[in-house]
Scaffold this active site. Structure first.
Site, PDB file in Angstrom:
ATOM      1  N   ILE A  82      44.063  37.408  32.907  1.00  0.00           N
ATOM      2  CA  ILE A  82      43.373  37.179  33.108  1.00  0.00           C
ATOM      3  C   ILE A  82      42.470  37.350  34.587  1.00  0.00           C
ATOM      4  O   ILE A  82      42.366  35.743  35.243  1.00  0.00           O
ATOM      5  CB  ILE A  82      42.140  36.564  31.792  1.00  0.00           C
ATOM      6  CG1 ILE A  82      41.325  37.300  31.631  1.00  0.00           C
ATOM      7  CG2 ILE A  82      42.175  34.734  32.407  1.00  0.00           C
ATOM      8  CD1 ILE A  82      40.105  36.718  30.333  1.00  0.00           C
ATOM      9  N   THR A  83      41.502  37.678  35.213  1.00  0.00           N
ATOM     10  CA  THR A  83      40.834  37.310  36.467  1.00  0.00           C
ATOM     11  C   THR A  83      39.132  38.696  36.275  1.00  0.00           C
ATOM     12  O   THR A  83      39.349  39.237  35.064  1.00  0.00           O
ATOM     13  CB  THR A  83      41.465  37.898  38.021  1.00  0.00           C
ATOM     14  OG1 THR A  83      40.645  37.183  38.497  1.00  0.00           O
ATOM     15  CG2 THR A  83      41.154  39.628  37.612  1.00  0.00           C
ATOM     16  N   SER A 145      42.044  36.838  44.904  1.00  0.00           N
ATOM     17  CA  SER A 145      43.188  37.201  43.794  1.00  0.00           C
ATOM     18  C   SER A 145      44.134  37.758  44.069  1.00  0.00           C
ATOM     19  O   SER A 145      44.155  39.324  44.854  1.00  0.00           O
ATOM     20  CB  SER A 145      43.062  37.074  42.346  1.00  0.00           C
ATOM     21  OG  SER A 145      42.375  36.045  41.647  1.00  0.00           O
ATOM     22  N   GLY A 158      46.834  45.682  42.667  1.00  0.00           N
ATOM     23  CA  GLY A 158      46.132  44.988  44.867  1.00  0.00           C
ATOM     24  C   GLY A 158      45.688  44.306  44.844  1.00  0.00           C
ATOM     25  O   GLY A 158      46.258  43.191  44.049  1.00  0.00           O
ATOM     26  N   ALA A 160      42.071  41.326  45.299  1.00  0.00           N
ATOM     27  CA  ALA A 160      40.883  40.846  45.029  1.00  0.00           C
ATOM     28  C   ALA A 160      40.095  39.687  45.776  1.00  0.00           C
ATOM     29  O   ALA A 160      40.702  39.058  45.801  1.00  0.00           O
ATOM     30  CB  ALA A 160      39.986  40.737  43.655  1.00  0.00           C
ATOM     31  N   CYS A 176      43.540  33.622  36.231  1.00  0.00           N
ATOM     32  CA  CYS A 176      45.282  34.001  36.750  1.00  0.00           C
ATOM     33  C   CYS A 176      45.409  32.568  35.324  1.00  0.00           C
ATOM     34  O   CYS A 176      47.041  32.030  35.765  1.00  0.00           O
ATOM     35  CB  CYS A 176      45.367  33.302  37.622  1.00  0.00           C
ATOM     36  SG  CYS A 176      44.460  34.717  38.607  1.00  0.00           S
TER      37      CYS A 176
END
Length: 235
Positions: A82-83, A145, A158, A160, A176
């Site tokens: 998760i982000t 990330s 990609g 961030a 994460c």
């Protein structure tokens, strides 16, 4: 001679539609209808995304809380857990046919990290890799990330990079999937006022150098991507 890439700056743009744009672009790149690789630059309204490793178990607030905040939760096929994405965060989605560009997946991920590291360095921030997790770090604080997916040899999703992002929403998750991880931004580390335009320019310069490519800006409409929606209504 550097390879030529299309560059499309989407500005502040809906996450779900950006995902569909990527998927449509991947298919065109796979089929050779799109002859060049593409870099999308974007900021998203606040959203959480969960990768192939899942991530809802690392959500520290209820989904009702997220709904009350107007924040969506997207399951996606990129790597990682998760982000958070939100305004003030520079998100880059390179749509790249890895075999023709000569990249292996691990080398590609390392190159994306290097772009963020060099960008941070240009602002006087010493960012590094960390064995705890892919991405870039300032000490034990995560600055950027990344997570990719590869379909038929074409990489998408990609990276961030936190520029002026509000860090509060990162406190609503275990970023994460990691515990006891602090998150930072270029604005926090430099203690200066940064503009996204300024950071994008530096980021693109670093990306061209690391990847040995040259970006040619173009309008989204010129890609002729069929998502079944009015793209300009979401821009």
């Amino acid at each position: 001679m550097p390879r030529l890439w299309h560059l499309v700056d989407l500005g502040l743009f809906d996450y779900g539609l950006a995902l569909r744009l990527q998927q449509a672009c991947v298919e065109k790149r796979r089929l050779g209808i799109l002859a060049r690789d593409v870099l999308f630059l974007v900021e998203h309204p606040s959203v959480f995304t969960c990768g192939r490793q899942g991530g809802t178990e690392h959500l520290c607030v209820t989904q009702n809380f997220l709904k009350a905040q107007g924040i969506s939760l997207f399951p996606v096929e990129r790597g990682g857990s998760i982000t958070y994405h939100g305004p003030g965060q520079l998100v880059a989605y390179p749509i790249v046919h890895l075999p023709s560009a000569g990249w292996k997946v691990v080398e590609w991920v390392t190159a994306l990290e290097e772009i963020m590291i060099q960008t941070a360095r240009r602002f006087g921030v010493k960012a590094t890799r960390n064995p705890r997790n892919r991405g870039v770090w300032v000490g034990e604080k995560k600055l950027g990330s990344l997570g990719i997916a590869v379909r038929h040899g074409v990489s998408f999703h990609g990276l961030a990079l936190n520029v002026t992002t509000s860090l509060e929403p990162f406190g609503w998750i275990r970023p994460c999937g990691l515990t006891d991880v602090a998150v930072t931004s270029l604005a926090v580390e430099t203690q200066t006022v940064l503009s996204m335009t300024q950071v994008k320019e530096v980021f693109m310069d670093c990306a061209q150098s690391v990847l040995d490519v040259h970006f040619e800006p173009m309008d989204l409409s010129a890609l002729h991507l069929d998502t079944g929606e009015n793209l300009h209504a979401h821009a």
